[in-house]
Design a protein around this motif. Structure first.
Motif, short mmCIF file in Angstrom:
data_model
loop_
_atom_site.label_atom_id
_atom_site.label_comp_id
_atom_site.label_asym_id
_atom_site.label_seq_id
_atom_site.Cartn_x
_atom_site.Cartn_y
_atom_site.Cartn_z
N SER A 63 39.42 22.88 70.60
CA SER A 63 40.73 22.89 69.96
C SER A 63 40.84 24.16 69.12
O SER A 63 39.84 24.82 68.80
CB SER A 63 40.89 21.66 69.05
OG SER A 63 40.04 21.79 67.92
N TRP A 64 42.07 24.48 68.76
CA TRP A 64 42.25 25.69 67.94
C TRP A 64 41.57 25.56 66.59
O TRP A 64 41.05 26.53 66.06
CB TRP A 64 43.74 26.01 67.78
CG TRP A 64 44.21 26.85 68.90
CD1 TRP A 64 44.94 26.47 69.98
CD2 TRP A 64 43.90 28.24 69.10
NE1 TRP A 64 45.11 27.53 70.82
CE2 TRP A 64 44.50 28.63 70.31
CE3 TRP A 64 43.19 29.18 68.37
CZ2 TRP A 64 44.40 29.93 70.81
CZ3 TRP A 64 43.09 30.48 68.86
CH2 TRP A 64 43.70 30.83 70.06
N SER A 65 41.56 24.34 66.03
CA SER A 65 40.89 24.21 64.74
C SER A 65 39.40 24.49 64.89
O SER A 65 38.77 25.08 64.02
CB SER A 65 41.13 22.82 64.15
OG SER A 65 40.53 21.82 64.94
N LEU A 73 38.95 28.27 65.18
CA LEU A 73 39.14 28.94 63.88
C LEU A 73 37.97 28.64 62.94
O LEU A 73 37.54 29.50 62.18
CB LEU A 73 40.47 28.49 63.27
CG LEU A 73 41.71 28.94 64.06
CD1 LEU A 73 42.91 28.11 63.68
CD2 LEU A 73 41.99 30.42 63.83
N ARG A 74 37.47 27.41 63.01
CA ARG A 74 36.31 27.07 62.18
C ARG A 74 35.08 27.87 62.61
O ARG A 74 34.28 28.29 61.79
CB ARG A 74 36.00 25.58 62.27
CG ARG A 74 36.90 24.71 61.45
CD ARG A 74 36.47 23.28 61.57
NE ARG A 74 37.19 22.42 60.65
CZ ARG A 74 36.88 21.16 60.44
NH1 ARG A 74 35.87 20.62 61.07
NH2 ARG A 74 37.57 20.44 59.59
N HIS A 78 35.03 30.76 63.86
CA HIS A 78 35.19 32.11 63.31
C HIS A 78 34.72 32.14 61.86
O HIS A 78 33.99 33.03 61.44
CB HIS A 78 36.65 32.53 63.40
CG HIS A 78 37.05 33.54 62.37
ND1 HIS A 78 36.55 34.84 62.37
CD2 HIS A 78 37.85 33.45 61.28
CE1 HIS A 78 37.06 35.48 61.33
NE2 HIS A 78 37.84 34.67 60.66
N ALA A 79 35.14 31.09 61.11
CA ALA A 79 34.74 31.05 59.70
C ALA A 79 33.23 30.95 59.57
O ALA A 79 32.61 31.60 58.73
CB ALA A 79 35.42 29.88 59.01
N SER A 80 32.62 30.14 60.43
CA SER A 80 31.18 29.94 60.35
C SER A 80 30.39 31.18 60.73
O SER A 80 29.21 31.30 60.43
CB SER A 80 30.76 28.78 61.26
OG SER A 80 31.35 27.59 60.81
N ALA A 124 32.49 35.84 58.88
CA ALA A 124 33.34 37.02 58.84
C ALA A 124 34.02 37.20 57.48
O ALA A 124 34.35 38.30 57.11
CB ALA A 124 34.40 36.93 59.93
N GLY A 125 34.20 36.10 56.75
CA GLY A 125 34.95 36.23 55.51
C GLY A 125 34.20 35.71 54.31
O GLY A 125 34.75 35.00 53.51
N GLU A 126 32.96 36.05 54.21
CA GLU A 126 32.17 35.47 53.13
C GLU A 126 32.53 36.04 51.77
O GLU A 126 32.27 35.43 50.75
CB GLU A 126 30.68 35.68 53.39
CG GLU A 126 30.17 34.74 54.47
CD GLU A 126 28.67 34.81 54.59
OE1 GLU A 126 28.00 34.74 53.55
OE2 GLU A 126 28.17 34.96 55.70
N ASP A 127 33.09 37.25 51.75
CA ASP A 127 33.49 37.79 50.46
C ASP A 127 34.69 37.02 49.97
O ASP A 127 35.43 36.43 50.73
CB ASP A 127 33.84 39.27 50.57
CG ASP A 127 35.05 39.47 51.48
OD1 ASP A 127 35.03 38.89 52.59
OD2 ASP A 127 35.97 40.17 51.09
N THR A 128 34.88 37.01 48.70
CA THR A 128 36.04 36.31 48.14
C THR A 128 37.05 37.31 47.67
O THR A 128 37.99 37.04 47.02
CB THR A 128 35.62 35.41 46.96
OG1 THR A 128 35.06 36.23 45.95
CG2 THR A 128 34.63 34.38 47.40
#
Lengths: 133, 271
Positions: free
Chosen positions: A116-118, A121-122, A124-126, A129-133
Protein backbone atom coordinates in the motif's frame (compact mmCIF):
# COMPACT_ATOMS: atom_id res chain seq x y z
CA UNK A 1 -10.36 -30.10 -7.69
CA UNK A 2 -10.64 -28.57 -4.29
CA UNK A 3 -7.72 -27.87 -2.01
CA UNK A 4 -7.64 -27.26 1.71
CA UNK A 5 -5.12 -25.20 3.59
CA UNK A 6 -3.03 -26.00 6.59
CA UNK A 7 -1.87 -23.16 8.85
CA UNK A 8 0.65 -21.21 6.81
CA UNK A 9 4.21 -20.36 7.66
CA UNK A 10 5.32 -16.77 7.49
CA UNK A 11 5.72 -16.71 3.74
CA UNK A 12 4.37 -19.99 2.40
CA UNK A 13 1.26 -22.11 2.50
CA UNK A 14 0.73 -25.85 2.57
CA UNK A 15 -1.94 -27.01 0.14
CA UNK A 16 -3.32 -30.52 0.60
CA UNK A 17 -3.02 -32.56 -2.58
CA UNK A 18 -6.20 -34.58 -2.92
CA UNK A 19 -5.93 -36.94 -5.86
CA UNK A 20 -9.16 -37.18 -7.85
CA UNK A 21 -10.21 -40.76 -8.43
CA UNK A 22 -8.49 -42.31 -11.42
CA UNK A 23 -6.40 -39.30 -12.39
CA UNK A 24 -2.62 -39.08 -12.63
CA UNK A 25 -2.52 -35.39 -13.48
CA UNK A 26 -4.82 -32.62 -12.33
CA UNK A 27 -4.84 -28.93 -11.43
CA UNK A 28 -5.68 -26.82 -8.44
CA UNK A 29 -6.04 -23.11 -7.91
CA UNK A 30 -4.71 -21.29 -4.88
CA UNK A 31 -4.58 -17.57 -4.03
CA UNK A 32 -4.99 -16.60 -7.65
CA UNK A 33 -2.40 -19.07 -8.94
CA UNK A 34 -3.01 -22.19 -11.02
CA UNK A 35 -0.92 -25.30 -10.43
CA UNK A 36 -0.55 -28.72 -12.05
CA UNK A 37 0.06 -32.01 -10.24
CA UNK A 38 1.60 -35.03 -11.95
CA UNK A 39 1.89 -38.55 -10.57
CA UNK A 40 5.03 -40.26 -11.85
CA UNK A 41 5.53 -43.66 -10.31
CA UNK A 42 5.43 -43.15 -6.56
CA UNK A 43 6.19 -39.46 -6.80
CA UNK A 44 4.05 -36.35 -6.96
CA UNK A 45 5.31 -33.34 -8.91
CA UNK A 46 3.70 -29.94 -8.53
CA UNK A 47 4.41 -27.27 -11.13
CA UNK A 48 2.93 -24.06 -12.46
CA UNK A 49 -0.19 -24.89 -14.40
CA UNK A 50 0.75 -22.78 -17.40
CA UNK A 51 3.55 -23.56 -19.82
CA UNK A 52 6.38 -21.01 -19.46
CA UNK A 53 6.55 -20.72 -23.23
CA UNK A 54 3.11 -19.42 -24.04
CA UNK A 55 0.75 -20.32 -21.22
CA UNK A 56 -0.53 -23.64 -22.51
CA UNK A 57 -2.33 -26.03 -20.12
CA UNK A 58 0.37 -28.42 -19.00
CA UNK A 59 -2.14 -30.63 -17.23
CA UNK A 60 -3.38 -31.67 -20.66
CA UNK A 61 0.14 -32.53 -21.78
CA UNK A 62 1.54 -35.96 -22.42
CA UNK A 63 3.79 -37.29 -19.64
CA UNK A 64 6.42 -39.75 -20.73
CA UNK A 65 9.81 -40.72 -19.27
CA UNK A 66 9.52 -38.06 -16.60
CA UNK A 67 8.85 -35.25 -19.08
CA UNK A 68 5.62 -33.35 -19.69
CA UNK A 69 5.00 -31.92 -23.15
CA UNK A 70 2.71 -28.94 -23.55
CA UNK A 71 -0.21 -29.64 -25.91
CA UNK A 72 -0.04 -26.22 -27.54
CA UNK A 73 3.49 -25.95 -28.92
CA UNK A 74 5.12 -29.19 -27.67
CA UNK A 75 7.61 -27.55 -25.31
CA UNK A 76 8.80 -30.32 -23.05
CA UNK A 77 9.92 -30.07 -19.42
CA UNK A 78 11.58 -32.51 -17.05
CA UNK A 79 9.24 -32.81 -14.06
CA UNK A 80 12.00 -33.61 -11.60
CA UNK A 81 14.00 -30.46 -12.40
CA UNK A 82 11.82 -28.09 -14.42
CA UNK A 83 14.45 -28.09 -17.19
CA UNK A 84 13.14 -27.39 -20.69
CA UNK A 85 14.59 -29.71 -23.30
CA UNK A 86 12.97 -27.92 -26.23
CA UNK A 87 14.57 -24.50 -26.08
CA UNK A 88 16.88 -22.52 -23.88
CA UNK A 89 15.49 -19.73 -21.76
CA UNK A 90 12.50 -21.58 -20.38
CA UNK A 91 12.17 -23.34 -17.07
CA UNK A 92 9.09 -24.82 -15.45
CA UNK A 93 8.62 -23.67 -11.89
CA UNK A 94 8.28 -26.54 -9.43
CA UNK A 95 6.98 -26.64 -5.87
CA UNK A 96 8.11 -28.94 -3.07
CA UNK A 97 5.79 -31.68 -1.86
CA UNK A 98 5.88 -32.61 1.80
CA UNK A 99 4.01 -35.12 3.93
CA UNK A 100 2.02 -33.70 6.81
CA UNK A 101 0.07 -36.19 8.87
CA UNK A 102 0.87 -38.77 6.26
CA UNK A 103 -0.82 -36.78 3.51
CA UNK A 104 0.95 -34.96 0.65
CA UNK A 105 0.94 -31.18 0.55
CA UNK A 106 2.37 -28.72 -1.92
CA UNK A 107 4.47 -25.90 -0.46
CA UNK A 108 3.24 -22.76 -2.18
CA UNK A 109 4.88 -19.37 -1.54
CA UNK A 110 2.56 -16.68 -0.29
CA UNK A 111 1.50 -14.38 -3.11
CA UNK A 112 3.39 -11.13 -3.36
CA UNK A 113 0.88 -8.55 -2.22
CA UNK A 114 1.29 -5.09 -3.70
CA UNK A 115 2.45 -2.68 -1.01
CA UNK A 116 0.00 0.00 0.00
CA UNK A 117 1.09 3.60 -0.34
CA UNK A 118 1.28 3.96 3.42
CA UNK A 119 3.72 1.02 3.48
CA UNK A 120 5.80 2.55 0.70
CA UNK A 121 5.93 5.88 2.50
CA UNK A 122 6.75 4.26 5.82
CA UNK A 123 9.53 2.27 4.21
CA UNK A 124 10.99 5.52 2.94
CA UNK A 125 10.88 6.90 6.47
CA UNK A 126 12.53 3.79 7.87
CA UNK A 127 15.37 4.22 5.41
CA UNK A 128 16.43 7.12 7.59
CA UNK A 129 16.15 9.68 4.82
CA UNK A 130 14.76 12.27 7.20
CA UNK A 131 16.39 11.65 10.52
CA UNK A 132 17.33 15.27 10.99
CA UNK A 133 14.70 17.45 12.56
CA UNK B 1 3.42 23.46 36.12
CA UNK B 2 2.51 26.58 34.18
CA UNK B 3 3.92 27.77 30.91
CA UNK B 4 5.77 30.45 32.83
CA UNK B 5 8.00 27.66 34.14
CA UNK B 6 9.23 27.26 30.58
CA UNK B 7 10.92 30.67 30.53
CA UNK B 8 14.39 31.15 31.91
CA UNK B 9 15.54 34.01 34.12
CA UNK B 10 16.40 36.04 31.04
CA UNK B 11 12.89 35.70 29.69
CA UNK B 12 13.91 33.27 26.96
CA UNK B 13 11.56 30.42 26.16
CA UNK B 14 12.93 26.97 26.99
CA UNK B 15 11.65 25.22 23.89
CA UNK B 16 12.58 21.78 25.16
CA UNK B 17 10.63 22.29 28.37
CA UNK B 18 7.57 23.52 26.49
CA UNK B 19 7.85 20.62 24.07
CA UNK B 20 8.11 18.22 26.97
CA UNK B 21 4.83 19.48 28.41
CA UNK B 22 3.08 19.23 25.03
CA UNK B 23 4.33 15.70 24.62
CA UNK B 24 3.44 14.74 28.18
CA UNK B 25 -0.13 15.96 27.70
CA UNK B 26 -0.59 14.10 24.44
CA UNK B 27 0.81 10.86 25.78
CA UNK B 28 -1.40 11.18 28.85
CA UNK B 29 -4.46 11.66 26.63
CA UNK B 30 -5.06 15.19 27.88
CA UNK B 31 -5.90 18.38 26.07
CA UNK B 32 -4.58 21.69 27.34
CA UNK B 33 -6.87 24.60 28.12
CA UNK B 34 -4.25 27.28 28.69
CA UNK B 35 -2.31 28.29 25.63
CA UNK B 36 1.44 28.65 25.64
CA UNK B 37 1.00 32.06 24.03
CA UNK B 38 -1.26 33.17 26.88
CA UNK B 39 1.50 32.88 29.44
CA UNK B 40 4.75 33.52 27.59
CA UNK B 41 5.69 35.69 24.62
CA UNK B 42 5.59 33.29 21.68
CA UNK B 43 6.87 34.28 18.27
CA UNK B 44 6.51 32.07 15.23
CA UNK B 45 10.24 31.39 15.42
CA UNK B 46 9.78 30.25 19.02
CA UNK B 47 6.86 28.07 17.95
CA UNK B 48 8.92 26.24 15.36
CA UNK B 49 11.68 25.76 17.96
CA UNK B 50 9.14 24.05 20.20
CA UNK B 51 7.87 21.98 17.27
CA UNK B 52 11.43 20.89 16.49
CA UNK B 53 11.89 19.79 20.08
CA UNK B 54 8.68 17.75 20.00
CA UNK B 55 9.88 16.12 16.80
CA UNK B 56 13.26 15.39 18.33
CA UNK B 57 11.52 13.60 21.20
CA UNK B 58 9.37 11.58 18.81
CA UNK B 59 12.38 10.54 16.76
CA UNK B 60 14.23 9.62 19.94
CA UNK B 61 11.34 7.28 20.68
CA UNK B 62 11.95 5.48 17.41
CA UNK B 63 9.69 7.31 14.98
CA UNK B 64 11.03 8.23 11.56
CA UNK B 65 10.25 11.38 9.65
CA UNK B 66 8.14 10.56 6.60
CA UNK B 67 7.30 13.99 5.27
CA UNK B 68 5.44 17.16 6.11
CA UNK B 69 1.97 18.57 6.45
CA UNK B 70 0.87 22.01 5.47
CA UNK B 71 -1.69 23.98 7.43
CA UNK B 72 -3.74 26.99 6.47
CA UNK B 73 -3.10 26.75 2.76
CA UNK B 74 -6.74 27.75 2.34
CA UNK B 75 -7.17 31.51 1.96
CA UNK B 76 -10.53 31.27 3.73
CA UNK B 77 -8.90 29.62 6.74
CA UNK B 78 -6.08 32.15 6.82
CA UNK B 79 -8.56 35.01 6.70
CA UNK B 80 -10.53 33.43 9.51
CA UNK B 81 -7.38 33.13 11.63
CA UNK B 82 -6.05 36.54 10.59
CA UNK B 83 -2.76 35.13 9.34
CA UNK B 84 -0.80 35.76 6.20
CA UNK B 85 0.95 32.50 5.46
CA UNK B 86 0.49 28.76 5.94
CA UNK B 87 2.37 26.79 8.55
CA UNK B 88 3.82 23.30 8.50
CA UNK B 89 4.52 20.35 10.73
CA UNK B 90 6.37 17.06 10.45
CA UNK B 91 4.88 13.68 9.55
CA UNK B 92 6.43 10.53 10.96
CA UNK B 93 6.00 6.93 9.94
CA UNK B 94 3.62 6.09 12.77
CA UNK B 95 1.22 8.75 11.56
CA UNK B 96 0.66 7.05 8.22
CA UNK B 97 -2.38 4.77 8.03
CA UNK B 98 -3.50 2.65 5.10
CA UNK B 99 -7.01 3.37 3.88
CA UNK B 100 -9.54 2.16 4.96
CA UNK B 101 -7.93 3.20 8.21
CA UNK B 102 -8.99 2.51 11.76
CA UNK B 103 -8.18 5.51 13.92
CA UNK B 104 -5.81 4.66 16.78
CA UNK B 105 -7.38 4.83 20.19
CA UNK B 106 -5.08 7.60 21.40
CA UNK B 107 -7.01 10.29 19.52
CA UNK B 108 -7.98 13.27 21.69
CA UNK B 109 -10.40 15.37 19.61
CA UNK B 110 -9.89 14.22 16.04
CA UNK B 111 -11.12 16.13 13.04
CA UNK B 112 -10.72 15.04 9.45
CA UNK B 113 -10.09 16.97 6.25
CA UNK B 114 -9.47 15.84 2.68
CA UNK B 115 -6.08 16.69 1.26
CA UNK B 116 -4.03 16.02 -1.82
CA UNK B 117 -0.77 14.31 -0.92
CA UNK B 118 2.27 14.78 -3.11
CA UNK B 119 5.24 12.43 -3.05
CA UNK B 120 8.69 13.71 -3.95
CA UNK B 121 10.61 11.72 -6.52
CA UNK B 122 13.71 13.81 -6.00
CA UNK B 123 15.24 16.07 -3.40
CA UNK B 124 13.93 19.62 -3.33
CA UNK B 125 16.25 22.00 -1.54
CA UNK B 126 15.51 25.68 -1.76
CA UNK B 127 12.89 28.01 -3.12
CA UNK B 128 11.20 27.06 -6.36
CA UNK B 129 8.07 27.74 -8.38
CA UNK B 130 4.90 25.71 -8.02
CA UNK B 131 5.61 24.21 -11.42
CA UNK B 132 9.11 23.32 -10.32
CA UNK B 133 7.81 21.73 -7.14
CA UNK B 134 5.25 19.71 -9.07
CA UNK B 135 7.95 18.52 -11.45
CA UNK B 136 9.81 17.10 -8.44
CA UNK B 137 6.86 14.83 -7.57
CA UNK B 138 6.09 11.39 -8.90
CA UNK B 139 2.56 10.87 -7.66
CA UNK B 140 -0.46 12.43 -6.04
CA UNK B 141 -2.34 10.56 -3.33
CA UNK B 142 -5.90 10.79 -2.06
CA UNK B 143 -5.46 11.53 1.64
CA UNK B 144 -7.45 12.31 4.74
CA UNK B 145 -5.59 14.22 7.39
CA UNK B 146 -6.74 13.46 10.91
CA UNK B 147 -5.82 16.52 12.89
CA UNK B 148 -5.86 16.21 16.66
CA UNK B 149 -4.91 19.40 18.42
CA UNK B 150 -3.56 19.20 21.93
CA UNK B 151 -5.26 22.55 22.57
CA UNK B 152 -8.75 22.12 24.04
CA UNK B 153 -11.54 22.82 21.61
CA UNK B 154 -9.17 23.86 18.82
CA UNK B 155 -8.84 27.26 20.43
CA UNK B 156 -5.34 28.46 19.56
CA UNK B 157 -3.21 31.05 17.83
CA UNK B 158 -1.11 30.29 14.78
CA UNK B 159 1.93 30.10 17.05
CA UNK B 160 0.35 27.64 19.47
CA UNK B 161 -0.84 25.53 16.57
CA UNK B 162 2.63 25.57 15.05
CA UNK B 163 4.25 24.51 18.31
CA UNK B 164 1.83 21.57 18.31
CA UNK B 165 3.04 20.44 14.88
CA UNK B 166 0.14 22.14 13.13
CA UNK B 167 -2.15 19.62 14.86
CA UNK B 168 -0.67 16.77 12.81
CA UNK B 169 -1.72 13.40 14.15
CA UNK B 170 -2.43 10.84 11.41
CA UNK B 171 -2.88 10.61 7.67
CA UNK B 172 -5.03 7.99 5.97
CA UNK B 173 -3.33 7.33 2.66
CA UNK B 174 -5.64 6.26 -0.13
CA UNK B 175 -5.35 5.75 -3.84
CA UNK B 176 -2.77 7.07 -6.24
CA UNK B 177 -3.95 9.85 -8.55
CA UNK B 178 -2.43 11.51 -11.63
CA UNK B 179 -0.50 14.71 -11.14
CA UNK B 180 -2.38 16.45 -13.96
CA UNK B 181 -5.03 19.09 -13.35
CA UNK B 182 -4.82 18.94 -9.56
CA UNK B 183 -6.28 22.43 -9.22
CA UNK B 184 -9.44 21.29 -10.99
CA UNK B 185 -9.64 17.99 -9.13
CA UNK B 186 -13.02 17.75 -7.42
CA UNK B 187 -13.23 16.42 -3.88
CA UNK B 188 -16.19 15.63 -1.68
CA UNK B 189 -16.06 14.80 2.01
CA UNK B 190 -18.66 12.54 3.58
CA UNK B 191 -19.55 11.56 7.12
CA UNK B 192 -21.17 8.13 7.19
CA UNK B 193 -21.86 8.46 3.48
CA UNK B 194 -23.51 11.88 3.68
CA UNK B 195 -21.64 14.60 1.80
CA UNK B 196 -20.69 17.45 4.12
CA UNK B 197 -18.24 19.40 1.98
CA UNK B 198 -17.15 19.91 -1.60
CA UNK B 199 -14.15 21.68 -3.07
CA UNK B 200 -11.45 21.43 -5.69
CA UNK B 201 -7.69 21.24 -5.43
CA UNK B 202 -7.58 24.99 -6.03
CA UNK B 203 -8.75 25.49 -2.43
CA UNK B 204 -5.12 24.92 -1.39
CA UNK B 205 -3.70 28.33 -2.38
CA UNK B 206 -4.74 27.90 -6.01
CA UNK B 207 -2.86 24.64 -6.55
CA UNK B 208 -1.53 21.98 -4.16
CA UNK B 209 1.97 22.49 -5.53
CA UNK B 210 1.93 26.14 -4.45
CA UNK B 211 2.14 25.10 -0.83
CA UNK B 212 4.82 22.56 -1.65
CA UNK B 213 6.96 25.27 -3.24
CA UNK B 214 6.41 27.50 -0.22
CA UNK B 215 7.42 24.65 2.08
CA UNK B 216 10.61 24.05 0.11
CA UNK B 217 11.57 27.67 0.69
CA UNK B 218 10.66 27.55 4.38
CA UNK B 219 12.70 24.43 4.98
CA UNK B 220 15.66 25.87 3.10
CA UNK B 221 15.65 28.87 5.45
CA UNK B 222 16.03 26.38 8.29
CA UNK B 223 18.77 24.38 6.62
CA UNK B 224 16.44 21.53 5.73
CA UNK B 225 15.14 20.05 2.50
CA UNK B 226 12.40 17.90 1.10
CA UNK B 227 13.82 14.45 0.43
CA UNK B 228 13.01 11.97 -2.32
CA UNK B 229 10.22 9.74 -1.05
CA UNK B 230 8.78 12.34 1.32
CA UNK B 231 5.02 12.74 1.49
CA UNK B 232 3.67 16.27 1.74
CA UNK B 233 -0.02 16.71 2.42
CA UNK B 234 -0.86 20.06 0.98
CA UNK B 235 -3.59 21.41 3.21
CA UNK B 236 -7.25 20.86 3.96
CA UNK B 237 -9.63 21.47 1.06
CA UNK B 238 -12.87 21.63 3.06
CA UNK B 239 -13.78 22.29 6.66
CA UNK B 240 -12.80 19.51 9.06
CA UNK B 241 -15.70 17.77 10.80
CA UNK B 242 -15.08 15.86 14.02
CA UNK B 243 -14.64 12.10 13.74
CA UNK B 244 -16.85 10.69 16.46
CA UNK B 245 -16.64 7.18 17.85
CA UNK B 246 -18.51 4.69 15.71
CA UNK B 247 -18.46 6.88 12.62
CA UNK B 248 -16.71 6.92 9.26
CA UNK B 249 -15.37 9.80 7.21
CA UNK B 250 -14.50 9.34 3.58
CA UNK B 251 -13.41 11.47 0.66
CA UNK B 252 -13.87 10.95 -3.02
CA UNK B 253 -11.61 12.66 -5.51
CA UNK B 254 -12.25 13.10 -9.23
CA UNK B 255 -15.98 12.43 -8.98
CA UNK B 256 -15.49 9.10 -7.30
CA UNK B 257 -12.52 7.78 -9.22
CA UNK B 258 -10.28 7.80 -6.16
CA UNK B 259 -11.21 7.46 -2.52
CA UNK B 260 -9.90 7.26 1.02
CA UNK B 261 -11.60 6.65 4.33
CA UNK B 262 -11.05 6.45 8.05
CA UNK B 263 -13.18 4.88 10.74
CA UNK B 264 -13.24 5.38 14.49
CA UNK B 265 -14.30 2.40 16.52
CA UNK B 266 -17.26 2.79 18.83
CA UNK B 267 -16.50 2.60 22.49
CA UNK B 268 -17.12 -0.88 23.77
CA UNK B 269 -18.77 -1.24 27.15
CA UNK B 270 -16.85 -3.39 29.56
CA UNK B 271 -20.12 -4.45 31.22
Amino acid sequence: MSSSREPPGSDETLVLLERPDGLTQWTFDHEGGSYAVFVVGDELHVTDGACPHNGGPLVEGLVRDGFVTCPWHWYSYELATGRCRTAVGYELRRYPVVLVGGRPHAVIPAPVRPRSWSEILRAHASSGAGEDT
Amino acid sequence: MTWRDCVDAGGVLDAAAAAGELRRARLAGQTLGVLLSEEVPLSLVDAYRVQDQVTTARLADGERRAGWKLGYTSLAMRSQMGIEAPNFGPLTDVMLLASPALLPGAALQPRVEPEIGLRLRRRLAGPCSAAGALAACDTALACLEIVDSVWSGYRFTLEDNTADGSSAAWVAVGQEMPLDDLAELAVSLSVDGVVVGRATGAAASGHPAAGLAWLAGQLAERGKALEAGDLVITGGLTSAPPLKAGHRISAEFGDGRWSVEVLRAARVSRG
